[in-house]
Design a protein around this motif. Structure first.
Motif, short mmCIF file in Angstrom:
data_model
loop_
_atom_site.label_atom_id
_atom_site.label_comp_id
_atom_site.label_asym_id
_atom_site.label_seq_id
_atom_site.Cartn_x
_atom_site.Cartn_y
_atom_site.Cartn_z
N VAL A 1 -5.83 40.42 -3.44
CA VAL A 1 -6.54 39.68 -2.39
C VAL A 1 -8.05 39.78 -2.60
CG1 VAL A 1 -7.04 39.58 0.08
CG2 VAL A 1 -4.69 39.90 -0.70
N LEU A 2 -8.54 40.97 -2.87
CA LEU A 2 -9.98 41.13 -3.08
C LEU A 2 -10.43 40.34 -4.31
CD1 LEU A 2 -12.29 42.80 -1.66
CD2 LEU A 2 -12.14 44.32 -3.63
N GLY A 3 -9.63 40.39 -5.38
CA GLY A 3 -9.97 39.66 -6.60
C GLY A 3 -9.98 38.16 -6.39
N ASN A 4 -9.19 37.66 -5.43
CA ASN A 4 -9.16 36.23 -5.13
C ASN A 4 -10.48 35.74 -4.54
OD1 ASN A 4 -6.53 35.98 -6.00
ND2 ASN A 4 -5.63 36.12 -3.95
N TRP A 5 -11.26 36.66 -3.97
CA TRP A 5 -12.49 36.25 -3.28
C TRP A 5 -13.77 36.64 -4.00
CZ3 TRP A 5 -12.73 33.23 1.05
CH2 TRP A 5 -11.53 33.02 1.74
N PHE A 6 -13.69 37.53 -4.99
CA PHE A 6 -14.89 38.00 -5.68
C PHE A 6 -14.71 37.91 -7.19
CE2 PHE A 6 -14.66 40.32 -1.67
CZ PHE A 6 -15.90 40.02 -1.12
N ASP A 7 -15.74 37.41 -7.89
CA ASP A 7 -15.61 37.31 -9.34
C ASP A 7 -16.24 38.51 -10.02
OD1 ASP A 7 -18.33 36.96 -9.43
OD2 ASP A 7 -18.28 34.94 -10.27
N LYS A 8 -16.42 38.44 -11.35
CA LYS A 8 -16.77 39.60 -12.15
C LYS A 8 -18.21 40.07 -11.97
CE LYS A 8 -16.42 41.35 -16.89
NZ LYS A 8 -16.03 41.04 -18.28
N LYS A 9 -19.11 39.19 -11.53
CA LYS A 9 -20.52 39.54 -11.46
C LYS A 9 -20.75 40.63 -10.41
CE LYS A 9 -21.84 34.92 -12.93
NZ LYS A 9 -22.48 33.64 -12.55
N ARG A 10 -21.21 41.75 -10.87
CA ARG A 10 -21.44 42.94 -10.03
C ARG A 10 -20.16 43.40 -9.33
NH1 ARG A 10 -26.41 43.08 -6.22
NH2 ARG A 10 -25.77 45.25 -6.24
N ARG A 11 -19.02 43.05 -9.92
CA ARG A 11 -17.74 43.48 -9.36
C ARG A 11 -17.63 45.01 -9.38
NH1 ARG A 11 -12.85 40.66 -12.03
NH2 ARG A 11 -13.00 39.10 -10.39
N THR B 1 -8.80 51.38 -11.57
CA THR B 1 -7.83 50.76 -10.67
C THR B 1 -8.41 49.60 -9.87
OG1 THR B 1 -8.31 52.45 -9.00
CG2 THR B 1 -6.40 52.81 -10.42
N THR B 2 -9.73 49.42 -9.89
CA THR B 2 -10.33 48.33 -9.12
C THR B 2 -11.01 47.31 -10.03
OG1 THR B 2 -12.33 49.69 -8.78
CG2 THR B 2 -10.66 49.73 -7.05
N ALA B 3 -12.22 47.59 -10.46
CA ALA B 3 -12.99 46.63 -11.24
C ALA B 3 -12.32 46.28 -12.56
CB ALA B 3 -14.41 47.17 -11.49
N VAL B 4 -11.83 47.28 -13.28
CA VAL B 4 -11.19 47.02 -14.57
C VAL B 4 -9.93 46.16 -14.37
CG1 VAL B 4 -9.94 48.07 -16.48
CG2 VAL B 4 -12.10 49.05 -15.73
N ALA B 5 -9.10 46.53 -13.40
CA ALA B 5 -7.87 45.78 -13.15
C ALA B 5 -8.18 44.34 -12.74
CB ALA B 5 -7.04 46.47 -12.06
N ALA B 6 -9.19 44.16 -11.90
CA ALA B 6 -9.56 42.81 -11.47
C ALA B 6 -10.14 42.00 -12.62
CB ALA B 6 -10.57 42.89 -10.32
N ASP B 7 -10.95 42.64 -13.48
CA ASP B 7 -11.48 41.96 -14.67
C ASP B 7 -10.35 41.46 -15.56
OD1 ASP B 7 -13.99 42.56 -13.78
OD2 ASP B 7 -14.41 44.10 -15.28
N LEU B 8 -9.40 42.34 -15.84
CA LEU B 8 -8.31 41.98 -16.76
C LEU B 8 -7.36 40.99 -16.12
CD1 LEU B 8 -7.58 45.52 -18.25
CD2 LEU B 8 -8.85 43.65 -19.31
#
Length: 509
Positions: free
Chosen positions: A173-183, A406-413
């Motif tokens: 859900v969080l990844g659906n609303w925020f992209d990689k920039k300063r993630r 578990t957060t930024a890396v997972a969302a990036d990938l």
């Protein structure tokens, strides 16, 4: 209107009922994109605080349950509780932890696979309320005078499944609303929910322990059940579900809360709406970087969860400044490890953004974990002040990379360019990484239950070895990032190389 799509086994999300209620008070009749982002940030944050709060009672009551009996079972902080008050009590408690974490690890893969195919809001609510029921049932044994080992084992096994639903859902859900920039820094702040949940769960459990250990479970259970209802009423799963678009047309080069969202939800519109195909399990493993980070997290989480489940017990069994601390004081003192984890998660996210190097940052923190653990074991008993300082430092380096991966890396990938912006992979990738890590999380605490009976020194050597292996698994990625920092490489060049050297990932595998 909600509907099933049988060919893809997908559920079309609808606007939450609480959003309809809030829109009545808006003059424009519609919430802004930034307001939705703020709502998502807060709701997913408190949801996972509640998940972690329900995991802490087990570690807090370990000492109480395993004490030798005094003839009374229902005494708040003494007397033990059969079957955990015998010579094999710690081993039995370790087996219960293993059952919970083993099911949690396996359930993570299943939940992630389903999370990319089902309504995340409903799925997350089921996980939260189910967790609340299981946590409460564990505590009910206090009043019902239940002493069957298999009762506790069954409850924790079921709880592991419901808990496994939470993480893939909130990250997706969080990844659906925020992209990689300063993630990294955004998710670094957001990842504080893990440590704050541990702190809140510890304070609730220790505060209620004097009334009977059953209350230590009921308190967090009521909290997560209530918040599960709030999540169902208000959580917007993605911009499509609430018909929201980003304010303005420019994409800022620096991301503030409310500025950008994932490209896939902006660019994947088709004649029939949105391409909502979900990436398959094997295809997600093929995404570059998923496998090394997943196996790295196996050992990182082994270290982190050993502290989660055994630190209060270890503190109570260790003389600090020449005296032993009570169960309540030991539990409260252990929260400083999580305070360090909050700082570590934020720092790891910040440095990874500044360096544009997730692997470099994670590896650096992991390698610094080794001397931090050695110093805590060697000098933590000297005085309360030294114990506090070293515990904080250990928490910073142990939980920093855990939070980052578990957060930024997972969302990036999960939004990797190899997916071409066409597939839903966030929950699946998150489940693969954290699910693999959770296997290590299951092994660490149960090994500690057996090794601690021999020597706590051996436990710490095990943890330092795990940290070393974890860092080594990132070696290839670290070298690649260092080369990029030294010689430079534009995203355009990388995209061009990827398109010519690697076939597109089949989302249906």
């Amino acid at each position: 209107m909600a509907s099933w799509t049988s060919s893809e086994f997908l559920y079309e999300e609808v606007k939450p009922p609480g959003i309809h209620f809030l829109e009545r008070f808006k003059r424009s009749g519609k919430l802004s994109f930034k307001q939705y982002q703020a709502m998502v940030f807060v709701l997913t944050f408190i949801a996972y605080i509640a998940f972690h709060a329900t995991r802490k009672p087990n570690s807090i009551v370990k000492g109480t349950l395993s004490e030798q009996p005094t003839g009374h079972f229902k005494v708040a902080d003494k007397g033990g509780w059969a079957p955990f008050d015998g010579p094999d009590g710690t081993a039995l408690l370790g087996q219960i932890d293993l059952a919970f974490l083993a099911v949690y690890a396996v359930g993570m893969f299943v939940a992630g696979h389903l999370g990319d195919r089902l309504d995340l809001r409903t799925f997350l609510t089921i996980g939260m309320i189910g967790t609340g029921v299981c946590t409460a049932l564990f505590g009910v044994a206090f009043w019902a005078n239940i002493h069957s080992f298999y009762y506790f084992l069954a409850i924790q096994t079921l709880a592991g499944w419901f808990q496994s639903i939470g993480w893939p859902c909130v990250v997706a859900v969080l990844g659906n609303w925020f992209d990689k920039k300063r993630r990294g820094v955004i998710m670094g702040i957001w990842s504080a929910h893990t440590s704050l949940g541990n702190i809140i769960g510890t304070l609730i459990a220790t505060g209620l322990l004097k009334f009977g250990w059953g209350w230590s479970f009921v308190g967090p259970a009521l909290l997560i059940t209530f918040l599960g209802i709030v999540v169902y009423l208000f959580l917007p799963v993605n911009p499509v579900a609430v018909e929201s678009e980003r304010d303005g047309t420019e994409v800022d080069s620096t991301m503030r809360l409310g500025d950008t969202i994932t490209e896939s939800f902006l660019s994947s519109r088709t004649s029939t709406g949105f391409d909502r195909r979900a990436v398959g399990f094997l295809a997600a493993w093929k995404i570059p970087g998923v496998a090394p980070f997943a196996f790295c997290l196996f050992f990182t989480k082994l270290v982190s969860y050993t502290f989660l489940y055994w630190l209060p017990f270890y503190v109570s069994q260790t003389e600090i400044g020449g005296e032993h601390l009570s169960q309540e004081t030991s539990g409260n003192l252990s929260t400083l490890f999580d305070v360090g984890g909050v700082v570590g998660g934020i720092l790891a996210g910040y440095f990874s953004d500044q360096l544009d190097g997730r692997a470099i940052t994670a590896g650096g923190f992991i390698y610094l974990t080794i001397p931090a653990l050695f110093l805590y074991r060697t000098y933590g008993h000297v005085s309360m002040t030294i114990n506090i300082i070293l515990m904080f430092i250990a928490g910073l380096f142990v939980n920093g990379p855990y939070a980052l991966i578990t957060t930024a890396v997972a969302a990036d990938l999960g939004t990797h360019k190899s997916l071409k912006g066409n597939a839903r992979a966030l929950a699946t990738v998150t489940a693969i990484i954290d699910g693999t890590g959770s296997v290590g999380a299951a092994i660490g605490p149960v090994l500690t239950g057996y090794i601690a009976a021999i020597s706590w020194d051996a436990v710490f050597y095990m943890l330092m070895t795990a940290a070393l292996i974890s860092g080594l698994l990132l070696t290839t990625l670290i070298i690649e990032e260092v080369k990029t920092l030294l010689y430079g490489s534009s995203e355009e060049d990388e995209a061009a190389a990827a398109s010519t050297s690697r076939p597109p990932i089949d989302v249906l595998i």
